[in-house]
Design a protein around this motif. Structure first.
Motif, short mmCIF file in Angstrom:
data_model
loop_
_atom_site.label_atom_id
_atom_site.label_comp_id
_atom_site.label_asym_id
_atom_site.label_seq_id
_atom_site.Cartn_x
_atom_site.Cartn_y
_atom_site.Cartn_z
N ASN A 16 0.83 -1.20 0.00
CA ASN A 16 0.00 0.00 0.00
C ASN A 16 0.87 1.26 0.00
O ASN A 16 0.62 2.20 -0.75
CB ASN A 16 -0.92 0.00 1.22
N ARG A 17 1.93 1.22 0.78
CA ARG A 17 2.80 2.41 0.86
C ARG A 17 3.65 2.57 -0.39
O ARG A 17 3.94 3.69 -0.80
CB ARG A 17 3.73 2.27 2.08
N PRO A 19 3.24 1.07 -3.82
CA PRO A 19 2.60 0.22 -4.83
C PRO A 19 3.50 -0.03 -6.03
O PRO A 19 4.10 0.90 -6.56
CB PRO A 19 1.35 0.99 -5.23
N CYS A 64 -8.79 1.98 -0.98
CA CYS A 64 -8.30 1.76 0.38
C CYS A 64 -6.99 0.97 0.34
O CYS A 64 -6.55 0.52 -0.73
CB CYS A 64 -9.35 0.99 1.17
N ALA A 65 -6.40 0.80 1.51
CA ALA A 65 -5.11 0.10 1.60
C ALA A 65 -5.19 -1.31 1.02
O ALA A 65 -4.27 -1.75 0.32
CB ALA A 65 -4.65 0.03 3.05
N VAL A 68 -5.45 -1.15 -2.92
CA VAL A 68 -4.16 -0.74 -3.52
C VAL A 68 -3.14 -1.86 -3.39
O VAL A 68 -2.45 -2.22 -4.36
CB VAL A 68 -3.64 0.56 -2.87
N ALA A 69 -3.06 -2.45 -2.20
CA ALA A 69 -2.09 -3.53 -1.98
C ALA A 69 -2.40 -4.73 -2.88
O ALA A 69 -1.51 -5.34 -3.47
CB ALA A 69 -2.10 -3.96 -0.51
#
Ligand code: FES
Length: 148
Positions: A16-17, A19, A64-65, A68-69
């Motif tokens: 997530n942080r 991608p 959301c996280a 995205v993850a």
């Protein structure tokens, strides 16, 4: 939280942080938008195909996280693989996210981190957003897909 859950959590946070494969492909063969109607989040998937392989794949959009993850993990795994292997992977992930019999696939590697969302039905839609877009891109002529 046990060790495995902690590892899964770290994988999700990392993707997530930071991608992977975030952005656009200008000469994409397929562009598909995936929408989660529950929250309105959307991602756009770009694919370039070559001789039955996913030569390049990227995504962008907001979510959301988990979404995205999941998009990041998916593009990381699918890039460079054949279309048929990518569709097999879709089936495995679908089972991983929804099978009540605690389905675990040994060869999923980091994608196993997505299994943590199984007990949260609304999060399953977040995790499957990019995967439905992938399946649409590989099989259909449509350009939009929804988790509904
Ligand atoms: Fe919108 Fe997860 S809350 S995709």
């Amino acid at each position: 939280m046990n060790e495995i859950q902690e590892l899964y959590r770290e994988v999700i946070l990392d993707h997530n942080r930071h991608p992977r494969n975030f952005g656009e492909i200008e000469d994409a063969d397929r562009v598909v938008e995936g929408i989660n109607p529950l929250c309105g989040d959307r991602i756009t998937l770009y694919l370039r195909l070559n001789k039955g392989n996913v030569e390049d794949i990227t995504f962008n959009g907001t979510g959301c996280a988990i979404s995205v993850a999941s998009s990041s993990l998916m593009t990381d795994k699918v890039k460079g693989t054949s279309v048929s292997d990518s569709l097999d992977l879709f089936d495995k992930i679908h089972r991983l996210l929804t099978d009540e019999n605690d389905y675990q696939a040994e060869d999923l590697d980091k994608l196993a981190a997505l299994s943590g969302v199984r007990q949260y039905p609304t999060r399953v839609k977040c995790a499957s957003l990019a995967w439905h877009a992938l399946k649409t891109a590989l099989t259909g002529s449509e350009t939009n897909t929804s988790t509904e």
